[in-house]
Structures are given as structure tokens and as C-alpha cells.
Design a protein around this motif. Structure first.
Motif, PDB file in Angstrom:
ATOM      1  N   ALA A 102       0.935  -1.133  -0.248  1.00 49.77           N
ATOM      2  CA  ALA A 102      -0.157   0.248  -0.070  1.00 49.77           C
ATOM      3  C   ALA A 102       0.647   1.038  -0.146  1.00 49.77           C
ATOM      4  CB  ALA A 102      -0.655   0.017   1.531  1.00 49.77           C
ATOM      5  N   ALA A 103       1.705   0.875   0.343  1.00 48.77           N
ATOM      6  CA  ALA A 103       2.995   2.245   0.288  1.00 48.77           C
ATOM      7  C   ALA A 103       3.136   3.400  -1.042  1.00 48.77           C
ATOM      8  CB  ALA A 103       4.546   1.635   0.808  1.00 48.77           C
ATOM      9  N   PRO A 104       2.880   2.186  -2.298  1.00 50.52           N
ATOM     10  CA  PRO A 104       2.699   4.175  -3.752  1.00 50.52           C
ATOM     11  C   PRO A 104       1.839   4.759  -3.339  1.00 50.52           C
ATOM     12  CG  PRO A 104       3.423   1.506  -3.925  1.00 50.52           C
ATOM     13  CD  PRO A 104       3.270   1.690  -2.401  1.00 50.52           C
ATOM     14  N   ALA A 105       0.723   3.593  -3.044  1.00 53.75           N
ATOM     15  CA  ALA A 105      -0.606   4.428  -2.852  1.00 53.75           C
ATOM     16  C   ALA A 105      -1.002   5.491  -2.022  1.00 53.75           C
ATOM     17  CB  ALA A 105      -1.830   3.470  -3.020  1.00 53.75           C
ATOM     18  N   LEU A 106       0.016   4.990  -0.664  1.00 52.32           N
ATOM     19  CA  LEU A 106      -0.110   6.341   0.170  1.00 52.32           C
ATOM     20  C   LEU A 106       0.891   7.518  -0.122  1.00 52.32           C
ATOM     21  CD1 LEU A 106      -1.622   4.364   2.410  1.00 52.32           C
ATOM     22  CD2 LEU A 106       0.329   5.033   3.699  1.00 52.32           C
ATOM     23  N   VAL A 107       1.629   7.021  -0.656  1.00 54.01           N
ATOM     24  CA  VAL A 107       2.906   8.321  -1.658  1.00 54.01           C
ATOM     25  C   VAL A 107       2.429   9.109  -2.333  1.00 54.01           C
ATOM     26  CG1 VAL A 107       5.367   9.301  -2.455  1.00 54.01           C
ATOM     27  CG2 VAL A 107       4.728   7.128  -0.837  1.00 54.01           C
ATOM     28  N   ASN A 108       1.628   8.662  -3.259  1.00 54.41           N
ATOM     29  CA  ASN A 108       0.860   8.817  -4.506  1.00 54.41           C
ATOM     30  C   ASN A 108      -0.169  10.342  -4.073  1.00 54.41           C
ATOM     31  OD1 ASN A 108       2.411   8.016  -7.126  1.00 54.41           O
ATOM     32  ND2 ASN A 108       1.531   5.997  -6.696  1.00 54.41           N
TER      33      ASN A 108
END
Length: 317
Positions: A102-108
Motif C-alpha cells: 500500500a505504500a505507493p498509494a499512500l505516497v501518491n
């Protein structure tokens, strides 16, 4: 936009911060999972006096390993925020219970919506992963903070968050232990930062890996931190409340005496009269203290706001 990757950026530096204490079993998986999810990020593991093989396992998995000698998660977070320089910070516990994918979604979300904090709110059907005592405590404490400082997050105690640089470098980090999560949330609420929640999967620990959180002890410490933050950030409301209670007690004690004096011209109960007067004086002093401290708090908040505004908002360059 795909959920499992960060959109292309120029010179966007991402740091993954992992505070650890005796996480020798799961830490290698955490480092590898976040390396796969955020291949361009620097992954830091800050060890907090572990007595197992946490340091060796993290280093073998490819993390940058550093040590904080002062015990407590709050002390580790303070050190991480001071030492590491990045544009975006992903902070996650080293127990392998949070969803690295889920980290990329949170960063985006942080970058695209120009936010300062994105919280990974825990969602799970596994009772062992998120024990009823922890679940109830989180609900109660989150509700308490929402009622006092503003209802803008549904999981105040999550250990999975993404921050902007201006959040991290304006955060004073006064806590020592697990109450740091409360302080992070209140910092965002008091400066009225743009924040958001994203539901993330929360899973059970690996066999042999135990939770360091004690429901009762750490719950009381978090409650104590909330009271301290109310004193620091809402002094007028707190001291006016104290003054109001004391004033009511004074009136209840002194009312009959005043009534009798008006009827007879006599004051038969001098000790009670003196006590009621003293309590009323203390009540007035409490209200005046609240007014003075509220002015001090406003000045502190303005200084933190200026420190926050001195840094640019997260954006793709």
C-alpha cells in the motif's frame, strides 16, 4: 494511476523509517517488502537497544541501520526525524503487520493532493492481529482526541504513516514512548495541516514475534499524553473548566452563609466562609492563568506554523 507503484518523479527522495526493538524475526521481511514496493527509497532501520539479531537481520536485508540508545519509540522517532533528510517519509513499525504494497498509494496520495500526513488505517478480520483490548483502546482514545482537537482521522494510533518534509521538520517530538502517535496526530490537527486516511490491511505477527504494546500501561501513558497536550494546546478551556468547577464548589459552600448573613446580619460559620472565599480566589486565578497561557500557546503555534511554512509542499518536480 496504478496502486502498486509511485508515479515517476524527478529528484523526489523517499525515506522509509522503521523503528525497531527486538524484531529479529520479522524485520528482514519488512525491509524486503518495502524495497519491492518502493525500489527507489532509502530504507532506514533504527534499532532501540535490541537484544536479539534485529541489527544483523536488517543489515543483511539491505537496510541502512542506525541505533538510538534512549529507550522508547518516541525517542527513536525524534532521532529519525532529526537525522534523515528526504522529501517524503514513510514510517512503519518493524513487526511485519502493515501492508507494504500500500505504500505507493499512500505516497501518491500525499503528493498528488499536496497533503502533509497520510495515515494507513488498520483493517483486519483477524482477532489475533488487532486484539479487542487494543481495538477498544484505539477507538476510545481516538474519539477523545477527535472531541477535543478535531475529528479528522479514524485511527490515531496507527504505526503506518506517510509524511511530508515540512511536517517532519516542524514536529517537536516531545514524547518518549508509544504516545508519540498521539503527538503526531495532534501536531497535524493543531496546525490544521491537510491530512487523509487510507485503509490498509493489518495482518497477524509472525510466530515468535511478540507485541511490545501493553494495553493498560501504554493506554494510560497515551491518556496522560492527551491530558498534557490539552494543557499545552487548549489551556484556556482546561483552566476555565477547572475554575468553573472550583467556582461552583465555592458557591455551594458560601451560598447558605451569604443567605444567612442577608437575613440575620451574622456570619456563624467562619471556617466555611473562609474556605469558600479561598476556593473562589483559586477559581479566579485558574481562569486568569488560562488566559495568560492561551496567549503563550498562540505564540508557540504561530512559531511552529512559520517553521512549517518555511519548507515547500510535497510535489512532483
Amino acid at each position: 494511476m496504478e496502486r502498486n507503484r509511485v508515479e515517476p518523479t524527478t529528484d523526489l527522495k523517499i525515506a522509509v523509517l522503521i523503528p525497531c526493538y527486538n524484531e529479529g524475526k520479522p524485520i528482514a521481511n519488512v525491509v524486503r517488502d518495502f524495497r519491492a514496493a518502493l525500489p527507489d527509497a532509502d530504507i532506514y532501520v533504527y534499532d532501540n537497544n535490541s537484544t536479539d539479531n534485529t541489527v544483523e537481520a536488517a543489515r543483511d536485508a539491505g537496510a541502512i541501520v542506525r541505533t538510538e540508545a534512549q529507550q522508547g519509540k518516541g525517542n527513536v522517532v525524534r532521532r529519525m526525524f532529526a537525522d534523515v533528510d528526504a522529501d517524503v517519509y514513510v514510517m512503519v513499525d518493524g513487526d511485519n503487520t502493515y501492508e507494504a504494497q500500500a505504500a505507493p498509494a499512500l505516497v501518491n496520495k500525499l503528493i498528488d493532493e499536496t497533503l502533509d500526513m497520510v495515515s494507513g488505517c488498520r483493517v483486519t478480520e483477524i482477532q489475533e492481529a488487532y486484539r479487542p483490548g487494543h481495538r477498544f483502546g484505539n477507538w476510545m482514545l481516538t474519539g477523545l482526541v477527535a472531541g477535543i482537537f478535531g475529528n479528522r482521522t479514524k485511527d490515531m494510533l496507527t504505526g503506518y504513516r506517510v509524511f511530508s518534509r515540512r511536517f517532519v521538520k516542524s514536529f517537536p517530538a516531545l514524547s518518549r514512548g508509544f504516545e508519540i502517535e498521539t503527538e503526531l496526530t495532534v501536531h497535524a490537527l493543531e496546525l490544521r495541516m491537510p491530512i487523509a486516511d487510507v485503509d490498509t490491511v493489518y495482518v497477524d505477527r509472525l510466530p515468535g514475534s511478540d507485541s511490545k504494546l501493553n494495553t493498560i500501561r501504554d493506554g494510560l501513558r497515551i491518556l496522560k499524553m492527551i491530558v498534557l497536550l490539552v494543557k499545552e494546546e487548549r489551556p484556556f478551556a482546561l483552566f476555565c473548566g477547572i475554575g468553573g468547577v472550583l467556582g461552583l464548589i465555592s458557591l455551594l459552600l458560601g451560598g447558605p452563609i451569604v443567605s444567612e448573613f442577608l437575613q440575620t446580619g451574622l456570619v456563624p460559620r467562619f471556617p466555611t466562609a473562609i474556605l469558600a472565599s479561598a476556593i473562589m480566589v483559586i477559581a479566579v486565578l485558574a481562569v486568569m492563568s488560562g488566559l495568560i497561557l492561551d496567549t503563550v500557546t498562540l505564540g508557540r503555534r504561530e512559531m511552529k506554523r512559520m517553521s512549517y511554512l518555511a519548507l515547500p509542499a510535497p510535489s512532483r518536480r
